[in-house]
Structures are given as structure tokens and as C-alpha cells.
Motif scaffolding. Structure first.
Motif, PDB file in Angstrom:
ATOM      1  N   VAL A 125      13.179 -43.226  73.909  1.00  0.00           N
ATOM      2  CA  VAL A 125      13.246 -42.490  72.646  1.00  0.00           C
ATOM      3  C   VAL A 125      11.842 -42.310  72.062  1.00  0.00           C
ATOM      4  CG1 VAL A 125      14.081 -42.550  70.263  1.00  0.00           C
ATOM      5  CG2 VAL A 125      15.596 -43.236  72.140  1.00  0.00           C
ATOM      6  N   ASP A 126      11.047 -43.374  72.077  1.00  0.00           N
ATOM      7  CA  ASP A 126       9.676 -43.288  71.549  1.00  0.00           C
ATOM      8  C   ASP A 126       8.869 -42.240  72.314  1.00  0.00           C
ATOM      9  OD1 ASP A 126      10.255 -45.207  69.705  1.00  0.00           O
ATOM     10  OD2 ASP A 126       9.329 -46.858  70.831  1.00  0.00           O
ATOM     11  N   ALA A 127       9.028 -42.196  73.645  1.00  0.00           N
ATOM     12  CA  ALA A 127       8.289 -41.222  74.454  1.00  0.00           C
ATOM     13  C   ALA A 127       8.722 -39.799  74.127  1.00  0.00           C
ATOM     14  CB  ALA A 127       8.498 -41.523  75.936  1.00  0.00           C
ATOM     15  N   LEU A 128      10.024 -39.594  73.917  1.00  0.00           N
ATOM     16  CA  LEU A 128      10.522 -38.266  73.559  1.00  0.00           C
ATOM     17  C   LEU A 128       9.976 -37.830  72.196  1.00  0.00           C
ATOM     18  CD1 LEU A 128      14.253 -38.590  74.703  1.00  0.00           C
ATOM     19  CD2 LEU A 128      12.496 -37.148  75.748  1.00  0.00           C
ATOM     20  N   VAL A 129       9.947 -38.764  71.249  1.00  0.00           N
ATOM     21  CA  VAL A 129       9.420 -38.463  69.917  1.00  0.00           C
ATOM     22  C   VAL A 129       7.941 -38.092  69.995  1.00  0.00           C
ATOM     23  CG1 VAL A 129       8.835 -39.468  67.671  1.00  0.00           C
ATOM     24  CG2 VAL A 129      11.105 -39.846  68.661  1.00  0.00           C
ATOM     25  N   ASP A 165       6.306 -36.902  72.520  1.00  0.00           N
ATOM     26  CA  ASP A 165       6.152 -35.617  73.190  1.00  0.00           C
ATOM     27  C   ASP A 165       6.526 -34.464  72.263  1.00  0.00           C
ATOM     28  OD1 ASP A 165       5.709 -34.143  75.822  1.00  0.00           O
ATOM     29  OD2 ASP A 165       7.730 -33.466  75.294  1.00  0.00           O
ATOM     30  N   ALA A 166       7.598 -34.652  71.492  1.00  0.00           N
ATOM     31  CA  ALA A 166       8.015 -33.606  70.562  1.00  0.00           C
ATOM     32  C   ALA A 166       6.940 -33.345  69.513  1.00  0.00           C
ATOM     33  CB  ALA A 166       9.335 -34.002  69.881  1.00  0.00           C
ATOM     34  N   ARG A 167       6.360 -34.422  68.987  1.00  0.00           N
ATOM     35  CA  ARG A 167       5.300 -34.259  67.992  1.00  0.00           C
ATOM     36  C   ARG A 167       4.067 -33.601  68.598  1.00  0.00           C
ATOM     37  NH1 ARG A 167       6.378 -40.077  65.070  1.00  0.00           N
ATOM     38  NH2 ARG A 167       7.709 -39.277  63.369  1.00  0.00           N
ATOM     39  N   ALA A 168       3.768 -33.943  69.843  1.00  0.00           N
ATOM     40  CA  ALA A 168       2.616 -33.337  70.512  1.00  0.00           C
ATOM     41  C   ALA A 168       2.820 -31.836  70.689  1.00  0.00           C
ATOM     42  CB  ALA A 168       2.391 -34.003  71.867  1.00  0.00           C
ATOM     43  N   ARG A 169       4.065 -31.394  70.734  1.00  0.00           N
ATOM     44  CA  ARG A 169       4.373 -29.973  70.893  1.00  0.00           C
ATOM     45  C   ARG A 169       4.538 -29.269  69.545  1.00  0.00           C
ATOM     46  NH1 ARG A 169       6.614 -28.830  76.193  1.00  0.00           N
ATOM     47  NH2 ARG A 169       6.513 -30.708  77.485  1.00  0.00           N
TER      48      ARG A 169
END
Length: 210
Positions: free
Chosen positions: A71-75, A77-81
Motif C-alpha cells: 500500500v505504501d509503495a502504491l501511495v 507511486d501515485a503521488r509521484a505521478r
């Protein structure tokens, strides 16, 4: 119905011994109403994961540190995008103008959006969008027909093993849980401070005392 097909396939004795108790353990009073589509899907999913080529077999995996790391990795990545995540943000309602969803209301203010994706249970979604019976009466009627069951999980941390079995399914009618999953028969107890971790799970109707 799944019950009718299973009885034809394995007989009443086989149903009473295996599949009937399993369906009752998962669906309670609704066991006899479960469709064959659900049963087929569940069986197909299990066998498909084990029969992909001559050397394929099902294997269990576990993310060290639990799914929180995923979940942390998805978050991140989403913020980086460029995504913005608003946590602990209570949504008051989905805003509709001229028969079209245009955003959400939060803290008394409207946040406009090109698209609103709701991932709530149907009952909560209908409360957030009170205009739904007018906007899409057939869809609203469909949502009202959906029945939910609660999944309850009790986690125990013991100072000794409960058994040598990783996943044990119970079908006794007087048993208050369906499965005992002893995580530390899959991962070492040393990863959990020396404790032996067991998940006891059950499925119950809304309003059930459990």
C-alpha cells in the motif's frame, strides 16, 4: 443453484459430508440460495492456479512486513505521478448538477471532478447519492437487492503453537468460526516476537450477535 448441481454430481451423502457444511459455514442461512456461477468460479480459480503447464504449481507468498508495504509503495507511486491523497476526509455527499455527477462535498465545500469513483458498500453509496433513484432507478433497485455478510476476524497471539496446520477449515455447525489460519506455520514465530499468530475467521449476517 449450487446445491442442486452438487447433489446431482456427488450425491446427497457427499453434499452432507463436505459441500453442504462448507456452504453453510460461509453463507449461513443463505447456503441453499448460492448460485452455481459462484461455486464454479471458486473451484475454477483454485484449480487454474495449480494447472498451468506441466511444471506449474500453486505457491504461497508473503510480503515481509505485510501488505502495508505494498500500500505504501502504491501511495508513493501515485503521488509521484501527481495524485493528491486526502486521508481522514469524510465525504458528505456526491454532488449532482443537471442530472450529472460533478464532484463531492467535503467539509461543507464542493470539490469538482470530471469523474467520481465510489468504492463503498452499496448502502453507503446510496446514502452519498440520494438522487440515485431518480438518476438511475434500475441501478438503484439492483443495489437495494444486494445482500452483504460480515467477515469477522479474531487474531490470537499465543506463547505456543495451536497446531501444525497452516489452514484448517471447520464445518461443525456449533463451531463459532470457519477457519483457523496459523500464520506462524507459514512464517517463523521469530518474525512476530516469538508469538504464534492465529487468525480465526467467520462470516455472519448483518445484525448477528457476533
Amino acid at each position: 443453484r449450487a446445491r442442486d448441481w452438487i447433489v446431482r454430481a456427488v450425491g446427497q451423502q457427499g453434499y452432507n459430508a463436505v459441500w453442504g457444511p462448507l456452504l453453510r459455514a460461509k453463507f449461513g442461512a443463505h447456503a441453499d440460495e448460492i448460485s452455481m456461477v459462484w461455486f464454479w468460479g471458486k473451484i475454477y480459480l483454485r484449480f487454474a492456479s495449480r494447472n498451468r503447464g506441466p511444471f506449474a504449481k500453486e505457491s504461497l507468498g508473503y510480503i515481509s512486513g505485510s501488505f502495508g508495504r505494498l500500500v505504501d509503495a502504491l501511495v508513493d507511486d501515485a503521488r509521484a505521478r501527481g495524485a493528491t491523497l486526502a486521508l481522514d476526509a469524510a465525504i458528505e455527499r456526491i454532488v449532482v448538477e443537471n442530472g450529472r455527477v460533478v464532484g463531492i462535498a467535503r467539509d461543507g465545500e464542493i470539490e469538482r471532478a470530471d469523474l467520481v469513483l465510489a468504492t463503498t458498500p452499496s448502502s453507503i453509496f446510496r446514502k452519498l447519492l440520494p438522487e440515485l433513484p431518480t438518476l438511475a432507478p434500475e441501478y438503484d433497485a439492483l443495489l437495494k437487492r444486494v445482500r452483504y455478510q460480515w467477515a469477522t476476524v479474531l487474531v490470537l497471539a499465543l506463547d505456543q503453537p495451536l497446531s501444525q496446520t497452516y489452514w484448517l477449515t471447520m464445518t461443525d455447525e456449533d463451531c463459532p468460526f470457519v477457519a483457523a489460519v496459523e500464520q506462524t506455520n507459514f512464517r517463523s514465530a521469530s518474525e512476530y516476537g516469538g508469538y504464534h499468530v492465529i487468525y480465526l475467521s467467520n462470516y455472519v449476517d448483518p445484525g448477528d450477535p457476533i
